[in-house]
Design an enzyme around this catalytic site. Structure first.
Site, PDB file in Angstrom:
ATOM      1  N   HIS A 108       0.829  -1.202   0.000  1.00  0.00           N
ATOM      2  CA  HIS A 108       0.000   0.000   0.000  1.00  0.00           C
ATOM      3  C   HIS A 108       0.865   1.255   0.000  1.00  0.00           C
ATOM      4  CE1 HIS A 108      -3.407  -2.522   2.030  1.00  0.00           C
ATOM      5  NE2 HIS A 108      -3.355  -2.698   0.720  1.00  0.00           N
ATOM      6  N   HIS A 109       2.160   1.108  -0.252  1.00  0.00           N
ATOM      7  CA  HIS A 109       3.061   2.258  -0.258  1.00  0.00           C
ATOM      8  C   HIS A 109       2.641   3.247  -1.341  1.00  0.00           C
ATOM      9  CE1 HIS A 109       6.684   4.556   0.429  1.00  0.00           C
ATOM     10  NE2 HIS A 109       7.015   4.458  -0.853  1.00  0.00           N
ATOM     11  N   LYS A 114      -2.513  -2.603  -8.163  1.00  0.00           N
ATOM     12  CA  LYS A 114      -2.976  -3.094  -9.461  1.00  0.00           C
ATOM     13  C   LYS A 114      -2.462  -4.509  -9.678  1.00  0.00           C
ATOM     14  CE  LYS A 114      -1.062  -2.216 -13.359  1.00  0.00           C
ATOM     15  NZ  LYS A 114      -0.368  -3.502 -13.633  1.00  0.00           N
ATOM     16  N   LYS A 138       7.928  -5.213  -9.905  1.00  0.00           N
ATOM     17  CA  LYS A 138       7.959  -4.797 -11.309  1.00  0.00           C
ATOM     18  C   LYS A 138       7.581  -3.326 -11.451  1.00  0.00           C
ATOM     19  CE  LYS A 138       5.314  -8.201 -12.745  1.00  0.00           C
ATOM     20  NZ  LYS A 138       4.500  -9.062 -13.673  1.00  0.00           N
ATOM     21  N   LYS A 150      -2.883  -9.058  -6.906  1.00  0.00           N
ATOM     22  CA  LYS A 150      -3.213 -10.181  -7.799  1.00  0.00           C
ATOM     23  C   LYS A 150      -4.467 -10.859  -7.253  1.00  0.00           C
ATOM     24  CE  LYS A 150      -1.001 -11.302 -10.777  1.00  0.00           C
ATOM     25  NZ  LYS A 150      -0.995 -10.980 -12.240  1.00  0.00           N
TER      26      LYS A 150
END
Length: 224
Positions: A108-109, A114, A138, A150
């Site tokens: 949550h940085h 996504k 990534k 995910k």
């Protein structure tokens, strides 16, 4: 050990002497021998780390080359939020089936998080955690301001009709929003294994139809 296990797994009729003139003992169905195959596979794979553990091992290897506080590294490595849900759907033949599904938000940085949503009968909690972790790394490498996430639904899409897949996708969307795992500023889904533009359109339509009147950004629930 495997030789002993195979001996113990032999049908009862093969272990007991057959009395003269008595009826033969029926053969044990193969289904009762299936757990032995599972145990043998586990023994063969013993010592090989699972996907999530592989990701953590490689993270630690990379961290050894950095001068970063160990506590901060643990913060970066940990998965922030994980959702595991089960919900029923009615099949086309009228039967009811319980579907298992997951969503992991690794970091949550940067918000929103996504990551794709996959439909696979092999997907489980540790897999989505591992893939969410990799998505965080990534995004960080290419300087994209998103946290990694995910999702997964434990089904084989080929075993379901289009109508059934739509029911599953729409219900999954509702469940994600219910627990705070979906929204333009919270968590943005994307296609993955077993999903595509069709499933994403169902998710977007469900979200905008149910929650669009309260969220001015509802139309950007999916990345363009």
């Amino acid at each position: 050990m495997l030789r002993l296990s195979r001996h113990l797994a032999r049908p009862t009729a093969a272990l007991l002497p057959r009395a003269r003139g008595s009826a033969s003992i029926p053969h044990v169905p193969k289904s009762t021998e299936a757990p032995l195959d599972h145990i043998e596979k586990q023994e063969q794979n013993m010592g090989e780390p699972r996907f999530l553990e592989c990701v953590k091992i490689n993270f630690d290897k990379a961290a050894d080359h950095l001068s970063v506080d160990p506590g901060l590294l643990e913060v970066i490595k940990a998965c922030n939020s994980v959702l595991r849900i089960s919900f029923p759907i009615r099949r086309d033949d009228g039967s009811i089936q319980v579907i298992k599904a997951y969503r992991a938000q690794h970091s949550h940085h940067f918000m929103p998080t996504k990551g794709g949503v996959r439909f696979s009968d092999k997907v489980d909690l540790q897999e989505v955690e591992a893939l969410a972790s990799l998505m965080t790394y990534k995004c960080a490498v290419v300087n994209v301001p998103f946290g990694g996430a995910k999702g997964g639904v434990t089904i084989n899409p080929r075993d379901y009709s289009v109508r059934e897949l739509e029911r599953i996708t729409r219900r999954y969307t509702v469940e994600l929003h219910k627990y705070g795992f979906l929204g333009p500023g919270v968590d943005v889904p994307a296609p993955d294994v077993g999903t595509g533009a069709r499933e994403m359109s169902w998710m977007k339509d469900t979200y905008t139809s149910l929650y669009g009147n309260k969220d001015l950004s509802a139309s950007v629930i999916l990345p363009r």
